[in-house]
Design an enzyme around this catalytic site. Structure first.
Site, PDB file in Angstrom:
ATOM      1  CG  HIS A   1      35.883 -14.477  65.528  1.00  0.00           C
ATOM      2  ND1 HIS A   1      37.065 -13.854  65.634  1.00  0.00           N
ATOM      3  CD2 HIS A   1      36.131 -15.666  66.595  1.00  0.00           C
ATOM      4  CE1 HIS A   1      38.227 -14.507  66.710  1.00  0.00           C
ATOM      5  NE2 HIS A   1      37.130 -15.501  66.929  1.00  0.00           N
TER       6      HIS A   1
ATOM      7  CG  HIS B   1      35.136 -19.731  69.334  1.00  0.00           C
ATOM      8  ND1 HIS B   1      36.133 -20.376  68.582  1.00  0.00           N
ATOM      9  CD2 HIS B   1      35.756 -18.539  69.353  1.00  0.00           C
ATOM     10  CE1 HIS B   1      37.187 -19.831  68.197  1.00  0.00           C
ATOM     11  NE2 HIS B   1      36.706 -18.620  68.738  1.00  0.00           N
TER      12      HIS B   1
ATOM     13  CG  HIS C   1      41.429 -17.831  65.758  1.00  0.00           C
ATOM     14  ND1 HIS C   1      40.320 -18.395  65.154  1.00  0.00           N
ATOM     15  CD2 HIS C   1      40.604 -17.232  67.250  1.00  0.00           C
ATOM     16  CE1 HIS C   1      39.224 -18.329  66.160  1.00  0.00           C
ATOM     17  NE2 HIS C   1      39.592 -17.782  67.117  1.00  0.00           N
TER      18      HIS C   1
ATOM     19  CD  GLU D   1      42.776 -14.387  70.775  1.00  0.00           C
ATOM     20  OE1 GLU D   1      43.218 -15.389  70.245  1.00  0.00           O
ATOM     21  OE2 GLU D   1      42.025 -14.070  71.670  1.00  0.00           O
TER      22      GLU D   1
ATOM     23  CG  ASP E   1      36.534 -14.762  70.424  1.00  0.00           C
ATOM     24  OD1 ASP E   1      36.622 -15.955  69.843  1.00  0.00           O
ATOM     25  OD2 ASP E   1      37.694 -14.173  71.085  1.00  0.00           O
ATOM     26  CG  ASP E   2      35.058 -17.492  73.102  1.00  0.00           C
ATOM     27  OD1 ASP E   2      34.678 -18.509  72.722  1.00  0.00           O
ATOM     28  OD2 ASP E   2      36.212 -16.998  72.738  1.00  0.00           O
TER      29      ASP E   2
END
Ligand code: HPA
Ligand code: ZN
Length: 346
Positions: free
Chosen positions: A25, A27, A205, A208, A286-287
């Site tokens: 996961h 991005h 997703h 969340e 994630d980011d």
């Protein structure tokens, strides 16, 4: 499953860093570090809204998912050429390999970039070329998952899928990202059904910020094989039972949850409770350029806050390979490397 020796708390960070793992996961646009963002802006003759890297980093304070997505979207404006996508992805792969990520399943989207006048071809070719180079230069395996943007319509998701089809062989699966609340999975029932027919692996997703109902519909309507985030699942005992029974993995991102205020501090995070319940949880970044850390930072900070153990580290790394979409032979080879690491760690 091997027997895991206890590891002293002060040695645990070394083990967490060293242990082989998969990242499921992440991005790729969220790996764009401010330094590279400024460099790409300059290369493409674009003005930045912030005077320097430090000022940009200071703007990375978020109240929730949407406040992050607004800033994240602005960051993507510097991506203009195939080389830009290649450079961004190769930088991530180098960092991930240094964190002992053996395999990464990387999220990207094309709708953001086609919205800026680029073609999907530029995006996919640049990212794919980086995946090939990542294997050759850093020994890391990677593949690409195309995320539809859920704040846009299903018709637009169909257009996105259509544009990606000439690149079918470069893509592992499809996912669903962006603003969650108000955009339930079932909005994308038809396009996921089509992607499934085409042989794409499916993730989304869900849970969340959105309710457990979104996780149910991601599973039962979209028929996804993993849930991204899914931290709200613990509100629903029947859903916990379903996740455990069907071994549906959750790709949890603790620092993301902290920065987007899904949990007010890491000590409140429910990762430990997921493991106790028998859920196939994994740890991911994630980011990372926005949330203050790559995968090993996610592991180290979460373990420190929750007091998790070497046994749980092994379980999380094992889960990451089990939940990956690689074939059984590759999975067995990764798990053997994992076991060797734990057996030889002193
Ligand atoms: N949630 C939804 N969409 C996203 C995220 C996220 O955490 N990161 C990048 N796009
Ligand atoms: Zn995400």
């Amino acid at each position: 499953m091997i027997k895991i020796k206890p590891v002293a708390a002060e040695r645990l960070p070394d083990l967490l860093r060293l242990m082989p793992k998969a990242e499921l996961h992440m991005h790729i646009e969220g790996s764009l570090e401010p330094e590279l963002m400024f460099a790409l802006a300059q290369r493409n003759g674009l003005a930045m809204a912030y005077p320097d890297v430090a000022a940009l980093r200071r703007a990375y304070v978020f109240d929730d998912l949407q406040s992050f997505l607004d800033i994240y979207h602005k960051g993507t404006l510097v991506l203009r050429t195939e080389q830009d996508f290649y450079d961004m992805a190769l930088a991530y792969l180098e960092r991930a390999a240094a964190d002992h990520v053996l395999h990464a399943e990387i999220f990207f989207d094309t709708q953001t970039h086609t919205g800026h006048g680029l073609s999907a071809d530029v995006v996919i070719n640049g990212l794919h070329r980086a995946c090939v180079a990542g294997r050759a230069q850093f020994g890391i395996d990677s593949s690409l998952i195309l995320c539809f943007l859920r704040h846009l319509s299903e018709r637009e998701a169909f257009e996105c899928l259509e544009q990606a089809l000439p690149h079918r062989d470069k893509l592992l699966g499809v996912g669903l990202a962006s603003s969650e609340v108000g955009h339930p999975p079932e909005k994308f029932a038809q396009v996921f059904a089509r992607a499934r027919q085409l042989g794409f692996r499916l993730v989304a997703h869900a849970g969340e910020e959105g309710p457990p109902a979104y996780i149910w519909s991601a599973l039962d309507v979209l028929k996804v094989e993993r849930i991204d985030h899914g931290v709200q699942a613990l509100q629903d005992p029947a859903l916990i039972a379903r996740l455990v029974k069907d071994r549906i993995a959750l790709t949890v991102c603790p620092l993301s949850n902290l920065k987007l205020r899904v949990f007010q501090n890491l000590a409140e995070h429910n990762l430990g409770r997921m493991l106790e319940a028998g859920i196939v949880a994994t740890v991911n970044s994630d980011d990372p350029a926005y949330f203050g850390g790559y995968i090993n930072q996610n592991f180290c900070q979460t373990f420190a806050s929750l007091g998790l153990t070497a046994q749980q580290a092994y379980q999380l790394a094992r889960n990451s390979f089990e939940a990956s979409f690689v074939d059984a032979t590759a999975k067995a080879a990764y798990l053997e490397r994992l076991d060797t690491c734990f057996e030889t760690f002193v």
